[in-house]
Design an enzyme around this catalytic site. Structure first.
Site, short mmCIF file in Angstrom:
data_model
loop_
_atom_site.label_atom_id
_atom_site.label_comp_id
_atom_site.label_asym_id
_atom_site.label_seq_id
_atom_site.Cartn_x
_atom_site.Cartn_y
_atom_site.Cartn_z
N ASP A 116 0.82 -1.20 0.00
CA ASP A 116 0.00 0.00 0.00
C ASP A 116 0.86 1.26 0.00
OD1 ASP A 116 -2.67 1.21 0.14
OD2 ASP A 116 -1.94 1.93 2.06
N HIS A 313 -7.62 -5.67 -0.91
CA HIS A 313 -6.51 -4.79 -0.54
C HIS A 313 -5.69 -5.39 0.60
CE1 HIS A 313 -4.44 -1.00 0.00
NE2 HIS A 313 -4.71 -1.06 1.28
#
Ligand SMILES: O=C(NCCCc1ccccc1)N[C@H]1CC[C@H](OCc2c(F)cccc2F)CC1
Length: 336
Positions: A116, A313
């Site tokens: 991320d 994610h």
């Protein structure tokens, strides 16, 4: 050795702090049982912690790696400076380089991994510190070319591009840090971020809006965090004084600073292909960073390996074993 995921306050690793370029960084330190193959530094994203690498740390230790996983600037026991300049890619890269050199010495090398925001950081750190970083990998986050001109995110999104980044227009303002403060709100926030839903499948966080405050108190237990892990995230974020999310959200307030820095640095340190072995692991169902965003990133690399895991994610925890296998196979090539 036991390669099961780290539990909160797990005795298999140490919890230390170091003063790095004027800021206190807290970090998880995992030592291999036998001789050290290499040192790996793991960089988390938002809204996460060093603990976000819990499925990877014991596994990498069992492969003989020393693992250093910092809580990044603004998180947990790490300082949250007011000045946004400390959160720029270049400044954070220099922090990671100094932290790393405590473990490998001035002329040593590390393997560097990110997820991320941490993925965005590691691509830049490999560029700014090519002698230190012998190999670099990112989970979810593709490499973006060095910025050559600054366009405000409002303009990009208003032009119909990067619609998956709309939530960032909310996160960079103060609404979220003003409304998500104190343990109860933080607990509901993490339930929402880790895909908890309300009784009628309500969500309180999505890419379109970011935080949907009116749904926050409806959210029930998240599928991707157990009760102890949820409490750990609340406890660690509560180490920061209120508003606890100010530091973590500062990362979304660096766009202009990063652009100006890269434009200036580009004059003396022009963009070049990354020479180091690199690995990019896409997450098939990541709605913030869909695999399609990585199209064409090969152009920035001499030696890029690609992988993909079937996960959202939160691929590090949702597809821990698959991520670990891709990293391990790639590390074998790096050290061959
Ligand atoms: O906002 C981020 N993560 C939050 C995810 C929230 C979430 C919660 C629950 C479920 C799904 C998602 N990550 C950032 C990381 C840096 C990115 O900016 C730089 C950048 C580019 F703009 C283009 C190409 C590569 C590149 F690194 C922008 C997204």
């Amino acid at each position: 050795m036991d390669t099961s995921k780290l539990k909160p306050h797990d005795p298999r690793v140490k919890y230390e702090t170091k003063l790095v370029r004027g800021k206190t960084y807290s970090y998880i330190l995992g030592e291999p049982e036998g001789p050290k193959v290499d040192t790996i530094v793991l960089v988390h994203g938002w809204p996460d912690l060093a603990f976000g690498w819990r499925h990877q740390i014991p596994y990498l230790m069992s492969l003989g790696y020393q693992v250093v996983a910092p809580n990044m600037l603004g998180y947990a026991g790490t300082d949250a400076p007011e000045d946004l300049k400390h959160y720029s890619y270049k400044s954070v890269s220099d922090d990671l380089a100094e932290l790393a050199r405590h473990f490998v010495g001035q002329d040593g090398q590390i393997v560097l991994g990110g997820h991320d925001w941490g993925g965005a950081v590691v691509w830049r750190t490999a560029f700014y510190h090519p002698k230190l970083v012998k190999a670099v990998f990112s989970v979810c986050t593709p490499a973006a070319p060095m910025t050559t001109e600054y366009t405000p995110l409002e303009v990009i999104i208003g032009a119909g591009r990067l619609q998956n980044f709309k939530y960032q227009l909310q996160l960079k303002e103060t609404f979220v840090q003003d409304h998500v403060t104190g343990k109860d709100k933080l607990r509901q926030f993490f339930k929402a971020i880790y895909y908890g839903q309300g009784p009628n499948r309500e969500v309180a966080f999505n890419m379109e809006h970011g935080l949907i405050i009116e749904n926050l108190d409806l959210i029930q237990d998240p599928p991707l965090l157990d009760a102890a892990e949820l409490e750990y995230y609340v406890e660690q974020y509560s180490l920061q004084k209120a508003p606890e999310l100010r530091g973590p959200l500062n990362w979304y307030r660096t766009r202009e600073i990063n652009a100006k820095e890269e434009i200036a640095l580009g004059k003396t340190n022009p963009p070049r292909k990354l020479e180091q072995p690199a690995l990019f692991i896409a997450a098939s169902k990541d709605t913030a960073l869909p695999p399609a965003m990585s199209q064409g990133m090969e152009a920035g690399f001499k030696d890029l390996t690609r992988g993909e895991v079937d996960a959202t994610h939160w691929a590090l925890t949702q597809a821990g074993p698959e991520v670990n296998e891709l990293i391990s196979n790639w590390l074998t090539k790096v050290n061959s």
